[in-house]
Design an enzyme around this catalytic site. Structure first.
Site, PDB file in Angstrom:
ATOM      1  N   SER A   1       6.309  -0.395  10.058  1.00  0.00           N
ATOM      2  CA  SER A   1       4.968  -0.281   9.487  1.00  0.00           C
ATOM      3  C   SER A   1       4.784   1.147   8.996  1.00  0.00           C
ATOM      4  O   SER A   1       5.283   2.091   9.626  1.00  0.00           O
ATOM      5  CB  SER A   1       3.923  -0.588  10.568  1.00  0.00           C
ATOM      6  OG  SER A   1       2.651  -0.141  10.160  1.00  0.00           O
TER       7      SER A   1
ATOM      8  N   HIS B   1       9.161  -3.376   3.359  1.00  0.00           N
ATOM      9  CA  HIS B   1       8.752  -3.543   1.957  1.00  0.00           C
ATOM     10  C   HIS B   1       9.969  -3.822   1.066  1.00  0.00           C
ATOM     11  O   HIS B   1       9.925  -4.662   0.179  1.00  0.00           O
ATOM     12  CB  HIS B   1       8.084  -2.271   1.432  1.00  0.00           C
ATOM     13  CG  HIS B   1       6.815  -1.891   2.132  1.00  0.00           C
ATOM     14  ND1 HIS B   1       6.702  -0.735   2.868  1.00  0.00           N
ATOM     15  CD2 HIS B   1       5.602  -2.479   2.177  1.00  0.00           C
ATOM     16  CE1 HIS B   1       5.468  -0.633   3.344  1.00  0.00           C
ATOM     17  NE2 HIS B   1       4.782  -1.674   2.947  1.00  0.00           N
TER      18      HIS B   1
ATOM     19  N   MET C   1       0.835  -1.200   0.000  1.00  0.00           N
ATOM     20  CA  MET C   1       0.000   0.000   0.000  1.00  0.00           C
ATOM     21  C   MET C   1       0.873   1.254   0.000  1.00  0.00           C
ATOM     22  O   MET C   1       0.393   2.356   0.281  1.00  0.00           O
ATOM     23  CB  MET C   1      -0.929   0.005   1.212  1.00  0.00           C
ATOM     24  CG  MET C   1      -1.913  -1.176   1.164  1.00  0.00           C
ATOM     25  SD  MET C   1      -3.401  -0.900   2.117  1.00  0.00           S
ATOM     26  CE  MET C   1      -2.730  -0.708   3.748  1.00  0.00           C
TER      27      MET C   1
HETATM   28  P1  AMP Z   1       1.416  -2.913   3.438  1.00  0.00           P
HETATM   29  O1  AMP Z   1       1.953  -1.864   2.541  1.00  0.00           O
HETATM   30  O2  AMP Z   1       1.445  -2.552   4.902  1.00  0.00           O
HETATM   31  O3  AMP Z   1       0.084  -3.459   2.974  1.00  0.00           O
HETATM   32  O4  AMP Z   1       2.423  -4.132   3.340  1.00  0.00           O
HETATM   33  C1  AMP Z   1       2.775  -4.681   2.100  1.00  0.00           C
HETATM   34  C2  AMP Z   1       3.559  -5.940   2.336  1.00  0.00           C
HETATM   35  O5  AMP Z   1       4.708  -5.642   3.114  1.00  0.00           O
HETATM   36  C3  AMP Z   1       2.766  -7.006   3.112  1.00  0.00           C
HETATM   37  O6  AMP Z   1       3.059  -8.282   2.588  1.00  0.00           O
HETATM   38  C4  AMP Z   1       3.281  -6.841   4.512  1.00  0.00           C
HETATM   39  O7  AMP Z   1       3.176  -8.007   5.292  1.00  0.00           O
HETATM   40  C5  AMP Z   1       4.737  -6.506   4.238  1.00  0.00           C
HETATM   41  N1  AMP Z   1       5.324  -5.829   5.388  1.00  0.00           N
HETATM   42  C6  AMP Z   1       4.806  -4.781   6.086  1.00  0.00           C
HETATM   43  N2  AMP Z   1       5.599  -4.462   7.119  1.00  0.00           N
HETATM   44  C7  AMP Z   1       6.651  -5.329   7.075  1.00  0.00           C
HETATM   45  C8  AMP Z   1       7.809  -5.517   7.888  1.00  0.00           C
HETATM   46  N3  AMP Z   1       8.068  -4.762   8.952  1.00  0.00           N
HETATM   47  N4  AMP Z   1       8.665  -6.513   7.549  1.00  0.00           N
HETATM   48  C9  AMP Z   1       8.417  -7.299   6.466  1.00  0.00           C
HETATM   49  N5  AMP Z   1       7.355  -7.164   5.666  1.00  0.00           N
HETATM   50  C10 AMP Z   1       6.470  -6.197   5.969  1.00  0.00           C
END
Ligand code: AMP
Length: 282
Positions: A171, A23, A16
């Site tokens: 995050s 990421h 996102m």
């Molecule tokens: P998001 O943008 O938060 O929807 O996350 C996109 C992808 O990145 C998802 O597969 C999440 O699980 C992964 N992700 C988010 N935070 C982390 C993190 N701290 N370490 C590894 N992967 C992450």
């Protein structure tokens, strides 16, 4: 498609946006296993509840493009909402079972939104491999179910959670935290480690494991706990007692002010008393 017709392996990394090191580690992981990595960037309105932070969700497209490229991303796919859900759009994917508890219970419709958008992104990118983060543990189970049940046939790779120096899982939502909250939020991972130590010493009772986590979290008065759970890692079943050899996941959702944070750790219940370590990149 063009890449695949040249016999190249393609990995997709759905995000996102507002990219951070977590990421980028997924993009690097994709690059390890594929010739080309497509990063998707889409803040998906379907997966946000009416009182959630869709509007406020941090966005910085230019910065994301630079960061993604620096990690080895070949193609950035960042569709508009209207492209993904044009007038007349009327399809929703619901995955049962693993979505009935925890995040699924607290965030009605969330996993439908996730499954629906990921299915669309899979169809748009036609990848060989897709990389997701363990950070969103329940989501990884949903994605694996989606991949199997709808015959996508994609290799799903789950990459370990990237953390700040104090253990806080990275995050995009951490930008909502004050400096003090960010420091205090290190307690989330410390509480998982505390539970791991007790399990290594022989603790097997699910409720006691949960209470160890809760007690540690409560050392920070500001925390509001949404849930603490431990469960069998593959099914999220919650037996009273864990058995040696069980792969379990301990999951936390809590609030610092209005900011909701989640984290988890996976480990195997040891057969003997020993140093039990977390399993990463499941
Ligand atoms: P998001 O943008 O938060 O929807 O996350 C996109 C992808 O990145 C998802 O597969 C999440 O699980 C992964 N992700 C988010 N935070 C982390 C993190 N701290 N370490 C590894 N992967 C992450």
């Amino acid at each position: 498609m063009a890449l695949r017709s040249q016999g190249k392996k393609v990995a997709v990394v759905p995000t996102m946006g507002y990219l951070h090191e977590g990421h980028l580690s997924l993009i690097r992981k994709g690059k390890e296993f594929a010739d080309a990595v497509i990063t998707t960037l889409f803040v998906n309105p379907l997966q946000f509840g009416p009182n959630e932070d869709f509007e406020q969700y941090p966005r910085d497209f230019k910065r994301d493009c630079m960061l993604a490229e620096s990690a080895g991303c070949d193609v950035m796919y960042a569709p508009e909402v209207i492209e993904m859900y044009p007038r007349g759009y009327n399809t929703n994917i619901h995955i049962g079972g693993v979505t009935d508890v925890l995040e699924g219970e607290r965030r009605p419709g969330h996993f439908d939104g996730v499954a629906t958008v990921v299915a669309k992104l899979f169809n748009a990118s036609v990848p060989d491999i897709a990389v997701f983060g363990q950070k969103d543990y329940q989501q990884t189970l949903v994605i694996k179910r989606l991949n199997t049940d709808l015959n996508f046939g994609i290799d799903i790779i789950i990459a370990p959670t990237k953390r700040e120096a104090n253990g806080l899982a990275m995050s995009s939502r951490n930008t909502y935290l004050s400096t003090e909250q960010r420091e205090n939020a290190g307690i989330i991972f410390r509480s998982l480690e505390e539970a791991r130590r007790e399990i290594a010493k022989g603790e097997r009772e699910r409720k006691i494991i949960n209470s160890i986590i809760i007690k540690t979290l409560k050392s920070i008065p500001e925390i509001k706990i949404d849930y603490v759970a431990s469960a069998l890692a593959d099914t999220l079943e919650q037996p009273e007692t864990f058995l040696p050899g069980d792969k379990i996941v301990m999951l936390i959702a809590c609030y610092f002010g209005k900011t909701r944070l989640i984290d988890n750790a996976v480990m195997e219940i040891p057969y003997a008393l020993n140093e039990a370590n977390f399993v990463e990149g499941i």
